[in-house]
Motif scaffolding. Structure first.
Motif, short mmCIF file in Angstrom:
data_model
loop_
_atom_site.label_atom_id
_atom_site.label_comp_id
_atom_site.label_asym_id
_atom_site.label_seq_id
_atom_site.Cartn_x
_atom_site.Cartn_y
_atom_site.Cartn_z
N ALA A 1 0.90 -1.19 -0.10
CA ALA A 1 0.08 -0.12 0.08
C ALA A 1 0.90 1.00 -0.03
O ALA A 1 0.60 2.41 -0.63
CB ALA A 1 -0.86 0.05 1.12
N ALA A 2 1.91 1.24 0.66
CA ALA A 2 3.05 2.32 0.96
C ALA A 2 3.78 2.46 -0.26
O ALA A 2 4.10 3.51 -0.92
CB ALA A 2 3.53 2.26 2.12
N VAL A 3 4.12 1.40 -1.10
CA VAL A 3 5.13 1.31 -2.15
C VAL A 3 4.39 1.88 -3.28
O VAL A 3 4.94 2.46 -4.06
CB VAL A 3 5.70 -0.08 -2.43
N PHE A 4 3.07 1.21 -3.65
CA PHE A 4 2.50 1.64 -4.91
C PHE A 4 1.80 3.01 -4.60
O PHE A 4 1.74 3.85 -5.69
CB PHE A 4 1.24 0.53 -5.08
N GLY A 5 1.24 3.46 -3.35
CA GLY A 5 0.79 4.76 -3.27
C GLY A 5 -0.17 5.06 -4.37
O GLY A 5 -1.22 4.16 -4.57
N ASP A 6 -0.40 6.14 -5.01
CA ASP A 6 -1.45 6.53 -5.87
C ASP A 6 -1.31 5.63 -6.95
O ASP A 6 -2.46 5.38 -7.86
CB ASP A 6 -1.48 7.81 -6.19
N VAL A 7 -0.27 5.03 -7.42
CA VAL A 7 -0.07 4.04 -8.61
C VAL A 7 -1.18 2.98 -8.54
O VAL A 7 -1.50 2.36 -9.50
CB VAL A 7 1.21 3.75 -8.72
N PHE A 8 -1.46 2.66 -7.20
CA PHE A 8 -2.56 1.54 -6.90
C PHE A 8 -3.77 1.79 -7.85
O PHE A 8 -4.43 0.84 -8.25
CB PHE A 8 -2.82 1.65 -5.52
N GLN A 9 -4.10 3.05 -8.04
CA GLN A 9 -5.47 3.18 -8.92
C GLN A 9 -5.25 3.03 -10.21
O GLN A 9 -6.33 2.66 -10.73
CB GLN A 9 -5.72 5.01 -8.60
N ASP B 1 -9.80 -2.88 -22.47
CA ASP B 1 -8.79 -2.62 -23.62
C ASP B 1 -7.37 -2.68 -22.50
O ASP B 1 -6.26 -2.40 -23.13
CB ASP B 1 -8.84 -1.25 -24.20
N TYR B 2 -7.47 -3.19 -21.42
CA TYR B 2 -6.11 -3.27 -20.59
C TYR B 2 -5.24 -2.07 -20.10
O TYR B 2 -4.41 -2.08 -20.10
CB TYR B 2 -5.10 -4.36 -21.08
N ILE B 3 -6.22 -0.87 -20.35
CA ILE B 3 -5.52 0.48 -20.03
C ILE B 3 -6.17 0.76 -18.89
O ILE B 3 -7.43 0.36 -18.42
CB ILE B 3 -5.95 1.48 -21.20
N SER B 4 -5.44 1.63 -18.07
CA SER B 4 -6.05 2.02 -16.58
C SER B 4 -7.38 2.43 -16.80
O SER B 4 -7.64 3.45 -17.54
CB SER B 4 -5.04 3.05 -16.02
N ASP B 5 -8.25 2.06 -15.87
CA ASP B 5 -9.71 2.74 -16.04
C ASP B 5 -9.61 4.14 -15.51
O ASP B 5 -10.33 5.08 -16.15
CB ASP B 5 -10.54 1.78 -15.22
N TYR B 6 -8.94 4.31 -14.35
CA TYR B 6 -8.73 5.74 -14.09
C TYR B 6 -7.28 6.48 -14.07
O TYR B 6 -6.34 5.57 -13.75
CB TYR B 6 -9.17 5.66 -12.52
N ALA B 7 -7.11 7.86 -14.44
CA ALA B 7 -6.05 8.50 -14.63
C ALA B 7 -5.56 8.85 -13.12
O ALA B 7 -6.40 9.12 -12.14
CB ALA B 7 -6.01 9.42 -15.52
N ILE B 8 -4.18 9.12 -12.91
CA ILE B 8 -3.77 9.82 -11.65
C ILE B 8 -3.04 11.17 -11.96
O ILE B 8 -2.60 11.12 -13.00
CB ILE B 8 -3.07 8.98 -10.81
N SER B 9 -3.23 12.03 -11.23
CA SER B 9 -2.38 13.35 -11.39
C SER B 9 -0.86 13.16 -11.01
O SER B 9 -0.37 12.56 -10.06
CB SER B 9 -2.88 14.48 -10.52
N THR B 10 -0.02 13.95 -12.04
CA THR B 10 1.23 13.70 -11.65
C THR B 10 1.69 14.73 -10.91
O THR B 10 1.17 15.91 -10.96
CB THR B 10 2.11 13.77 -13.07
#
Length: 561
Positions: free
Chosen positions: A332-340, A347-356
């Motif tokens: 949970a700590a290692v992946f952080g927001d990448v978890f989303q 289509d095997y693309i992330s369903d939800y984007a995250i902000s950089t």
């Protein structure tokens, strides 16, 4: 340098007249066909000299519909060939795009000696077995600019900046389909108006770039193969072996390049995995050692960038991130927001984007050659695979919550699955354990199976993920005929694991034959007794399976090794 009208154009036709592009423009006219006094031509020639390649490495068509000729053919009339690997459509760099420019001398009777700049789609360059053709660049432009295969567009000007940057001034008439004109006059008039009005306004450019970013995410690679996958099972079952085998099948010709491997541990962090802004040693202007600060990507970000770069090409490749021992860190700590990002759509693309973050955004923009506003949010592309291994039986591992687990496909490696891969040589290799009347011939797999059967019986009820896999002892040891080395490894690995982990809660029962009434069962005593008792330190259900005895001479020879 201004190009002849419709000499580098695509996706149009004339109801009356010829619509085949010439794919070339003359560099000089008049007496002697000397080069025009034109600064753009001077820069063009300087750039082509700077980026020149051997004539023998190129081939092209002489004239419309002409036959292919090699640059080294004396009849080719080739003057110089150049390959540019920094190519721009207006202000947008075409990543991975390479373009071949040629200058040849006209050998026709009517225009003998005239120099021509040739930029046709059939221009070909071969280097170290790799084949490059301008048609590949044209296809790449359509992909990265978000145009359809029959889009209508043309290049009106070619310029070279700083001798190594090729800029193609381009007007897109219709990004979605081809256009038809009544005749050459109507065609000329329509395109003149489009070019002079700079028909690609800023909003359209942004729409095309946005579409381009989305196209990098969707490559259509290996649509049936799991993207997020965890291989799990008992120790020694061949989790890493299975993963590596499937890695080679997935990556094919990029099996040794297009992946990165990382091992998680309790101190592993988001900064290690994704990346962070940190001090980096460098050299100052005076040549002295100095410190600067920059974004340093972790394995996730490095693989992510490589996957996106590949997605920008005509022939995208899969990229794989391998995580060994994923549950030995706090995921949970290692992946952080990448978890989303792990949630993938159909289509095997992330369903939800995250902000950089600002530093991540700057890094991505530089690596991908795009404006920062285009990477304000990110998704995982379909050509990025994340595979991991885990052993749920390990002591001291971090638990995974249900939300994290459901984003992965779990592939269980059974306790005996790896036996199919085990050679007959290993299966048949005998070792001598014990001395004197206790000496017995033992095959590793038979002993392993006997121990597993007892541990999983009702008397001990040990879970399968704590049993011994076929490769709990390494393949090199199992293949070896060195009896002493096998005994050493068995004590240091198998006995220690059974003592400290698998049979820990019932070690007094499991190792009852080694128990001292006062001291109980000690690991040092267990090892010492194993040297002499061999299989007889284990419960009778194990030892009774081994009845084959070596001769006195064979036993003595084994103990002397």
């Amino acid at each position: 340098m201004k190009l002849d009208f419709k000499s580098l154009a695509f996706g149009y036709s004339l109801r009356n007249g010829n619509s085949t592009p010439a794919w070339e423009t003359s560099l000089g006219q008049g007496k002697g066909y000397k080069l025009k006094e034109d600064n753009s031509i001077n820069e063009l020639v300087k750039g082509m000299i700077y980026k020149a390649v051997p004539s023998k490495s190129v081939s092209f068509k002489k004239g419309k519909g002409g036959a292919f000729v090699s640059g080294e053919d004396e009849n080719s009339s080739l003057v110089i060939a150049a390959v540019f690997d920094q190519v721009y459509i207006n202000e947008q760099q075409i990543y991975g795009g390479k373009f071949i420019l040629l200058i040849s001398k006209d050998d026709s009777k009517s225009h003998s000696g005239r120099l021509k700049l040739k930029y046709g789609p059939d221009n070909k360059y071969v280097c170290n077995g790799d084949v490059l053709q301008n048609q590949m660049f044209i296809d790449l432009v359509k992909k990265q600019m978000g145009m359809s295969s029959d889009a209508c567009w043309f290049v009106s000007d070619i310029s070279i900046l700083e001798q190594d940057k090729l800029v193609l001034k381009t007007t897109i008439i219709n990004p979605n389909s081809s256009e038809e004109y009544e005749d050459s006059q109507a065609h000329h008039q329509a395109w003149d108006i489009a070019e002079s009005s700079d028909s690609i306004d800023e909003s359209l450019k942004k729409e095309e770039l946005d579409a381009s970013i989305e196209s990098w995410y969707k490559t259509g690679i290996n649509e049936t193969i799991s993207r997020n996958r965890i291989f799990f099972g008992a120790p020694g079952t061949g989790k890493s072996f299975t993963l590596n085998k499937e890695r080679k099948e997935l990556l094919d010709d990029g099996a040794d390049r297009n992946y990165e491997r990382v091992t998680f541990h309790p101190d592993y962090s988001y900064a290690n995995f994704v990346g962070t802004y940190k001090p980096v040693p460098t050299k100052g202007e005076d040549g002295k050692d100095s410190i600067t600060y920059e974004y340093v990507p972790g394995p996730f970000m490095r693989v992510y960038v490589n996957a996106l770069k590949s997605g920008k090409t005509v022939n995208p490749k899969p990229y794989l991130l391998i995580i060994e021992e994923i549950n030995r860190a706090n995921v949970a700590a290692v992946f952080g927001d990448v978890f989303q990002l792990l949630d993938r759509d159909n289509d095997y693309i992330s369903d939800y984007a995250i902000s950089t973050t600002n530093d991540m955004r700057s890094y991505l923009a530089q690596e991908l050659n795009v404006d920062e506003n285009l990477v304000e949010t990110i998704k995982i592309p379909d050509n990025m695979f994340i595979w991991a291994t885990m052993n749920s039986a390990d002591q001291g591992v971090f638990p995974m919550d249900t939300a994290f687990k459901r984003r992965w496909e779990f592939s269980y490696i059974g306790i005996d699955d790896a036996l199919e891969e085990m050679s007959d040589e290993i299966k048949g290799n005998k070792h001598t354990l014990g001395t004197g009347s206790n000496a017995r011939y033992v095959k590793w797999n038979d002993l392993r199976s006997a121990i597993n059967d007892v541990l999983s019986s009702e008397s001990y009820n040990i879970n399968e993920d704590k049993l011994l896999g076929p490769y709990f002892i390494s393949k090199s040891i199992l293949e070896s005929k060195d009896n002493a080395e096998f005994i050493k490894v068995f004590k240091n690995k198998v006995l220690m694991y059974l003592f400290d982990d698998a049979a820990k809660q019932k070690r007094k029962t499991f190792f009852e034959k080694c128990k001292d009434e006062v001291k109980g069962v000690r690991y040092s005593d267990l090892c010492n007794q194993f040297d002499t008792k061999g299989v007889f330190i284990f419960p009778e259900e194990v030892s009774k399976r081994f009845t084959e005895k070596p001769t006195t001479e064979e036993a003595a020879e084994a103990n002397e090794e």
